[in-house]
Design a protein around this motif. Structure first.
Motif, PDB file in Angstrom:
ATOM      1  N   ILE A  16       0.842  -1.199   0.000  1.00  0.00           N
ATOM      2  CA  ILE A  16       0.000   0.000   0.000  1.00  0.00           C
ATOM      3  C   ILE A  16       0.876   1.248   0.000  1.00  0.00           C
ATOM      4  O   ILE A  16       0.608   2.213  -0.730  1.00  0.00           O
ATOM      5  CB  ILE A  16      -0.939  -0.001   1.229  1.00  0.00           C
ATOM      6  N   ALA A  17       1.931   1.237   0.813  1.00  0.00           N
ATOM      7  CA  ALA A  17       2.831   2.384   0.886  1.00  0.00           C
ATOM      8  C   ALA A  17       3.503   2.645  -0.462  1.00  0.00           C
ATOM      9  O   ALA A  17       3.655   3.802  -0.877  1.00  0.00           O
ATOM     10  CB  ALA A  17       3.881   2.159   1.969  1.00  0.00           C
ATOM     11  N   SER A  18       3.877   1.606  -1.151  1.00  0.00           N
ATOM     12  CA  SER A  18       4.513   1.748  -2.455  1.00  0.00           C
ATOM     13  C   SER A  18       3.549   2.346  -3.474  1.00  0.00           C
ATOM     14  O   SER A  18       3.900   3.263  -4.223  1.00  0.00           O
ATOM     15  CB  SER A  18       5.028   0.391  -2.929  1.00  0.00           C
ATOM     16  N   LEU A  19       2.329   1.838  -3.502  1.00  0.00           N
ATOM     17  CA  LEU A  19       1.330   2.353  -4.447  1.00  0.00           C
ATOM     18  C   LEU A  19       0.966   3.795  -4.127  1.00  0.00           C
ATOM     19  O   LEU A  19       0.997   4.668  -5.000  1.00  0.00           O
ATOM     20  CB  LEU A  19       0.082   1.466  -4.420  1.00  0.00           C
ATOM     21  N   LEU A  20       0.627   4.071  -2.875  1.00  0.00           N
ATOM     22  CA  LEU A  20       0.227   5.425  -2.491  1.00  0.00           C
ATOM     23  C   LEU A  20       1.415   6.387  -2.544  1.00  0.00           C
ATOM     24  O   LEU A  20       1.267   7.532  -2.983  1.00  0.00           O
ATOM     25  CB  LEU A  20      -0.403   5.420  -1.099  1.00  0.00           C
ATOM     26  N   GLY A  21       2.588   5.929  -2.138  1.00  0.00           N
ATOM     27  CA  GLY A  21       3.784   6.778  -2.205  1.00  0.00           C
ATOM     28  C   GLY A  21       4.126   7.167  -3.629  1.00  0.00           C
ATOM     29  O   GLY A  21       4.488   8.315  -3.904  1.00  0.00           O
ATOM     30  N   GLY A  22       4.008   6.210  -4.545  1.00  0.00           N
ATOM     31  CA  GLY A  22       4.236   6.519  -5.960  1.00  0.00           C
ATOM     32  C   GLY A  22       3.261   7.561  -6.468  1.00  0.00           C
ATOM     33  O   GLY A  22       3.633   8.458  -7.235  1.00  0.00           O
ATOM     34  N   LYS A  28       2.733  16.775  -7.955  1.00  0.00           N
ATOM     35  CA  LYS A  28       3.137  18.011  -8.629  1.00  0.00           C
ATOM     36  C   LYS A  28       3.123  17.814 -10.147  1.00  0.00           C
ATOM     37  O   LYS A  28       2.651  18.673 -10.886  1.00  0.00           O
ATOM     38  CB  LYS A  28       4.518  18.442  -8.144  1.00  0.00           C
ATOM     39  N   ALA A  29       3.620  16.667 -10.574  1.00  0.00           N
ATOM     40  CA  ALA A  29       3.616  16.364 -12.005  1.00  0.00           C
ATOM     41  C   ALA A  29       2.188  16.221 -12.523  1.00  0.00           C
ATOM     42  O   ALA A  29       1.897  16.583 -13.671  1.00  0.00           O
ATOM     43  CB  ALA A  29       4.413  15.089 -12.279  1.00  0.00           C
ATOM     44  N   MET A  30       1.279  15.704 -11.687  1.00  0.00           N
ATOM     45  CA  MET A  30      -0.116  15.577 -12.102  1.00  0.00           C
ATOM     46  C   MET A  30      -0.703  16.958 -12.381  1.00  0.00           C
ATOM     47  O   MET A  30      -1.420  17.155 -13.357  1.00  0.00           O
ATOM     48  CB  MET A  30      -0.936  14.855 -11.035  1.00  0.00           C
ATOM     49  N   ALA A  32       0.864  19.487 -13.441  1.00  0.00           N
ATOM     50  CA  ALA A  32       1.448  19.974 -14.686  1.00  0.00           C
ATOM     51  C   ALA A  32       1.043  19.122 -15.885  1.00  0.00           C
ATOM     52  O   ALA A  32       1.391  19.452 -17.025  1.00  0.00           O
ATOM     53  CB  ALA A  32       2.973  20.000 -14.560  1.00  0.00           C
ATOM     54  N   GLY A  33       0.358  18.029 -15.647  1.00  0.00           N
ATOM     55  CA  GLY A  33      -0.062  17.150 -16.740  1.00  0.00           C
ATOM     56  C   GLY A  33       1.012  16.205 -17.224  1.00  0.00           C
ATOM     57  O   GLY A  33       0.909  15.664 -18.320  1.00  0.00           O
ATOM     58  N   THR A  34       2.042  15.997 -16.421  1.00  0.00           N
ATOM     59  CA  THR A  34       3.137  15.120 -16.839  1.00  0.00           C
ATOM     60  C   THR A  34       3.295  13.892 -15.941  1.00  0.00           C
ATOM     61  O   THR A  34       4.337  13.229 -15.978  1.00  0.00           O
ATOM     62  CB  THR A  34       4.473  15.899 -16.854  1.00  0.00           C
ATOM     63  N   ALA A  35       2.301  13.586 -15.141  1.00  0.00           N
ATOM     64  CA  ALA A  35       2.395  12.440 -14.238  1.00  0.00           C
ATOM     65  C   ALA A  35       2.415  11.139 -15.030  1.00  0.00           C
ATOM     66  O   ALA A  35       1.852  11.049 -16.127  1.00  0.00           O
ATOM     67  CB  ALA A  35       1.222  12.437 -13.262  1.00  0.00           C
ATOM     68  N   ARG A  36       3.077  10.152 -14.465  1.00  0.00           N
ATOM     69  CA  ARG A  36       3.100   8.817 -15.069  1.00  0.00           C
ATOM     70  C   ARG A  36       3.082   7.780 -13.961  1.00  0.00           C
ATOM     71  O   ARG A  36       3.443   8.062 -12.822  1.00  0.00           O
ATOM     72  CB  ARG A  36       4.310   8.635 -15.970  1.00  0.00           C
ATOM     73  N   ARG A  93       2.969  10.120 -20.286  1.00  0.00           N
ATOM     74  CA  ARG A  93       2.033  10.977 -19.560  1.00  0.00           C
ATOM     75  C   ARG A  93       0.701  10.259 -19.406  1.00  0.00           C
ATOM     76  O   ARG A  93       0.227   9.612 -20.330  1.00  0.00           O
ATOM     77  CB  ARG A  93       1.791  12.285 -20.311  1.00  0.00           C
ATOM     78  N   VAL A  94       0.124  10.394 -18.236  1.00  0.00           N
ATOM     79  CA  VAL A  94      -1.184   9.810 -17.957  1.00  0.00           C
ATOM     80  C   VAL A  94      -2.136  10.966 -17.679  1.00  0.00           C
ATOM     81  O   VAL A  94      -1.765  11.937 -17.010  1.00  0.00           O
ATOM     82  CB  VAL A  94      -1.116   8.855 -16.740  1.00  0.00           C
ATOM     83  N   GLU A  95      -3.349  10.869 -18.212  1.00  0.00           N
ATOM     84  CA  GLU A  95      -4.330  11.924 -18.013  1.00  0.00           C
ATOM     85  C   GLU A  95      -4.546  12.178 -16.524  1.00  0.00           C
ATOM     86  O   GLU A  95      -4.523  11.259 -15.709  1.00  0.00           O
ATOM     87  CB  GLU A  95      -5.673  11.547 -18.661  1.00  0.00           C
ATOM     88  N   LYS A  96      -4.796  13.439 -16.184  1.00  0.00           N
ATOM     89  CA  LYS A  96      -4.988  13.816 -14.776  1.00  0.00           C
ATOM     90  C   LYS A  96      -6.112  13.019 -14.129  1.00  0.00           C
ATOM     91  O   LYS A  96      -5.973  12.538 -13.003  1.00  0.00           O
ATOM     92  CB  LYS A  96      -5.322  15.305 -14.664  1.00  0.00           C
TER      93      LYS A  96
END
Length: 117
Positions: A16-22, A28-30, A32-36, A93-96
């Motif tokens: 859970i920590a790995s998924l939520l931490g990621g 911040k990238a989300m 800006a629209g650059t999250a992945r 990039r993944v959509e917000k």
């Protein structure tokens, strides 16, 4: 058996920590629209799946009651998370909305685990 169950609960929390931490490191990238989706997110979700299924089995073997409806709901939510992360894992990039949905579903899964008795 209690020690084994507690070890796997700890591993489940690490997943859970790995998924939520990621997710949280990409906030911040989300914006800006650059999250992945990071590999840690995929590995965390897979860790949650494997340890969760094993925990259900261990509790059944130990004679502890298992709330199968709760487990089913958590499993369904996790499958949606896994599907989204797996399919989009190689995209730059993944959509917000999609990225936010994974974070929201992760938090929902945590609260189902904690609040549903």
């Amino acid at each position: 058996m209690d020690v084994l169950i507690n070890v796997f609960v700890g591993l489940h929390i690490i997943g859970i920590a790995s998924l939520l931490g990621g997710f949280l490191t990409q906030m911040k990238a989300m914006g800006a629209g650059t999250a992945r989706f990071t590999p840690a997110m995929l590995h965390g979700a897979l860790t949650m799946l494997v340890t969760g299924v094993l925990l259900v089995g261990f509790n059944e073997m130990d004679g502890s009651p298992v709330n199968n409806v709760k487990v089913g709901v958590k499993l369904a939510v996790l499958f949606v998370i896994l599907a989204l992360v797996y399919v989009k894992r190689d995209e730059e990039r993944v959509e917000k909305a999609l990225f936010g949905a994974v974070g929201g579903l992760t938090v929902v899964n945590i609260f189902i685990a904690v609040l549903w008795h």
